[in-house]
Design a protein around this motif. Structure first.
Motif, mmCIF file in Angstrom:
data_model
loop_
_atom_site.group_PDB
_atom_site.id
_atom_site.type_symbol
_atom_site.label_atom_id
_atom_site.label_comp_id
_atom_site.label_asym_id
_atom_site.label_seq_id
_atom_site.Cartn_x
_atom_site.Cartn_y
_atom_site.Cartn_z
ATOM 1 N N ALA A 44 6.412 4.459 4.156
ATOM 2 C CA ALA A 44 7.385 3.346 3.900
ATOM 3 C C ALA A 44 6.297 2.198 3.766
ATOM 4 O O ALA A 44 6.803 1.149 2.889
ATOM 5 C CB ALA A 44 8.334 3.126 5.061
ATOM 6 N N ASP A 45 5.179 2.066 4.560
ATOM 7 C CA ASP A 45 4.424 1.085 4.355
ATOM 8 C C ASP A 45 3.776 0.759 2.982
ATOM 9 O O ASP A 45 3.533 -0.149 2.265
ATOM 10 C CB ASP A 45 3.263 0.933 5.406
ATOM 11 C CG ASP A 45 3.635 0.666 6.703
ATOM 12 O OD1 ASP A 45 4.809 0.136 6.909
ATOM 13 O OD2 ASP A 45 2.912 1.048 7.700
ATOM 14 N N LEU A 46 3.233 2.094 2.389
ATOM 15 C CA LEU A 46 2.778 2.176 1.073
ATOM 16 C C LEU A 46 3.883 1.879 -0.046
ATOM 17 O O LEU A 46 3.428 1.234 -0.896
ATOM 18 C CB LEU A 46 2.275 3.606 0.915
ATOM 19 C CG LEU A 46 1.029 4.274 1.593
ATOM 20 C CD1 LEU A 46 0.855 5.430 1.272
ATOM 21 C CD2 LEU A 46 -0.187 3.273 1.111
ATOM 22 N N GLU A 47 4.966 2.151 0.287
ATOM 23 C CA GLU A 47 6.123 1.814 -0.850
ATOM 24 C C GLU A 47 6.219 0.315 -0.756
ATOM 25 O O GLU A 47 6.464 -0.157 -2.001
ATOM 26 C CB GLU A 47 7.407 2.324 -0.174
ATOM 27 C CG GLU A 47 7.374 3.954 -0.782
ATOM 28 C CD GLU A 47 8.923 4.783 -0.367
ATOM 29 O OE1 GLU A 47 9.745 4.057 0.038
ATOM 30 O OE2 GLU A 47 8.891 5.784 -0.585
ATOM 31 N N ARG A 48 6.364 -0.327 0.359
ATOM 32 C CA ARG A 48 6.306 -1.723 0.793
ATOM 33 C C ARG A 48 5.251 -2.501 -0.167
ATOM 34 O O ARG A 48 5.441 -3.428 -0.741
ATOM 35 C CB ARG A 48 6.528 -1.998 2.111
ATOM 36 C CG ARG A 48 6.990 -3.507 2.194
ATOM 37 C CD ARG A 48 7.287 -3.901 3.667
ATOM 38 N NE ARG A 48 5.972 -3.564 4.681
ATOM 39 C CZ ARG A 48 5.752 -2.673 5.578
ATOM 40 N NH1 ARG A 48 6.686 -1.918 5.647
ATOM 41 N NH2 ARG A 48 4.626 -2.767 6.046
ATOM 42 N N GLN A 49 3.882 -1.835 0.213
ATOM 43 C CA GLN A 49 2.995 -2.420 -0.358
ATOM 44 C C GLN A 49 2.832 -2.272 -1.830
ATOM 45 O O GLN A 49 2.430 -3.215 -2.909
ATOM 46 C CB GLN A 49 1.411 -1.870 0.229
ATOM 47 C CG GLN A 49 1.326 -2.418 1.654
ATOM 48 C CD GLN A 49 -0.019 -1.400 2.102
ATOM 49 O OE1 GLN A 49 -0.408 -0.561 1.655
ATOM 50 N NE2 GLN A 49 -0.249 -1.839 3.437
ATOM 51 N N GLU A 50 3.324 -1.080 -2.355
ATOM 52 C CA GLU A 50 3.305 -1.009 -4.036
ATOM 53 C C GLU A 50 4.581 -1.926 -4.378
ATOM 54 O O GLU A 50 4.181 -2.316 -5.580
ATOM 55 C CB GLU A 50 3.744 0.586 -4.070
ATOM 56 C CG GLU A 50 3.863 0.899 -5.473
ATOM 57 C CD GLU A 50 4.343 2.210 -5.715
ATOM 58 O OE1 GLU A 50 5.169 2.509 -6.489
ATOM 59 O OE2 GLU A 50 3.555 3.120 -5.172
ATOM 60 N N ARG A 51 5.645 -2.099 -3.703
ATOM 61 C CA ARG A 51 6.658 -3.080 -4.274
ATOM 62 C C ARG A 51 6.052 -4.511 -4.286
ATOM 63 O O ARG A 51 6.139 -5.199 -5.163
ATOM 64 C CB ARG A 51 7.894 -2.972 -3.386
ATOM 65 C CG ARG A 51 8.722 -1.879 -3.778
ATOM 66 C CD ARG A 51 10.159 -2.394 -3.123
ATOM 67 N NE ARG A 51 9.953 -2.422 -1.538
ATOM 68 C CZ ARG A 51 10.120 -1.472 -0.759
ATOM 69 N NH1 ARG A 51 10.401 -0.349 -0.869
ATOM 70 N NH2 ARG A 51 10.176 -2.108 0.409
ATOM 71 N N ASP A 52 5.198 -4.950 -3.175
ATOM 72 C CA ASP A 52 4.821 -6.179 -3.126
ATOM 73 C C ASP A 52 3.778 -6.425 -4.480
ATOM 74 O O ASP A 52 3.494 -7.311 -4.949
ATOM 75 C CB ASP A 52 3.822 -6.447 -2.082
ATOM 76 C CG ASP A 52 4.833 -6.494 -0.668
ATOM 77 O OD1 ASP A 52 6.028 -6.617 -0.782
ATOM 78 O OD2 ASP A 52 4.410 -6.444 0.325
ATOM 79 N N VAL A 53 2.971 -5.199 -4.609
ATOM 80 C CA VAL A 53 1.907 -5.352 -5.788
ATOM 81 C C VAL A 53 2.411 -5.222 -7.054
ATOM 82 O O VAL A 53 2.168 -6.292 -7.945
ATOM 83 C CB VAL A 53 0.959 -4.101 -5.601
ATOM 84 C CG1 VAL A 53 0.014 -3.907 -6.923
ATOM 85 C CG2 VAL A 53 0.199 -4.218 -4.474
ATOM 86 N N ASP A 54 3.857 -4.606 -7.074
ATOM 87 C CA ASP A 54 4.416 -4.582 -8.280
ATOM 88 C C ASP A 54 4.985 -6.029 -8.442
ATOM 89 O O ASP A 54 5.032 -6.570 -9.726
ATOM 90 C CB ASP A 54 5.467 -3.461 -8.487
ATOM 91 C CG ASP A 54 5.050 -2.184 -8.466
ATOM 92 O OD1 ASP A 54 3.889 -1.909 -9.050
ATOM 93 O OD2 ASP A 54 5.930 -1.302 -8.187
#
Length: 166
Positions: free
Chosen positions: A116-126
């Motif tokens: 979930a943290d990685l997905e959130r970070q990925e969304r933030d980066v996206d």
């Protein structure tokens, strides 16, 4: 018991016959009575022996049944001990598996949290990338229309090159 009383009665009758020197008829009657008593005694004795044999056979059957029941109870006790040992082993295995399952569940939750943290970070980066890149493209296109500068997109990162054709 009645047979012995009858014998005693016959014996007393015989004694009275001998003592009183009675008639022969009384003597025959007493002898016939004595034969009846002896026959009853023998029949009673045969019946008693038959009942005794039946009682002994029944006792033997009951004793054998009791021995069989004791043996079966002993086997049942042994089987019960084996089942209790197996139950103890299964309980220990169950406890070990529950502990292992709990540990794996914790690890799974940790992995889900990390995912979930990685997905959130990925969304933030996206979001950062999609917001930055379109605005940079928009700004570049706006500069091109206003200044008629042609941008060199193949230059090194961090450098901006442009040519004004006019």
């Amino acid at each position: 018991m009645a047979a012995f009383r009858d014998m005693e009665e016959v014996s007393q009758g015989l004694l009275s016959l001998l003592g009183a020197n009675r008639a022969e008829a009384q003597h025959r009657r007493l002898l016939g009575r004595h034969e009846q008593v002896v026959e009853r005694l023998l029949e009673t004795q045969d019946g008693a022996e038959q009942r005794l044999r039946e009682i002994l056979a029944t006792e033997k059957e009951v004793a054998q049944g009791l021995l069989d029941a004791k043996e079966q109870a002993h086997r049942g006790g042994t089987e019960l001990q084996q089942l209790e040992a197996e139950l103890q082993k299964a309980s220990e295995e169950d406890s070990r598996l529950k502990a292992s399952l709990l540990q794996l569940t914790r690890e799974l939750e940790e992995l889900r949290d990390i995912e979930a943290d990685l997905e959130r970070q990925e969304r933030d980066v996206d979001e950062d990338t999609t917001v930055t890149i379109p605005s940079a493209v928009y700004v570049a296109q706006l500069y091109h229309r206003i200044s008629k500068i042609e941008w060199d997109y193949e230059c090194e990162p961090g450098m901006v090159k442009g040519i004004n054709p006019h």
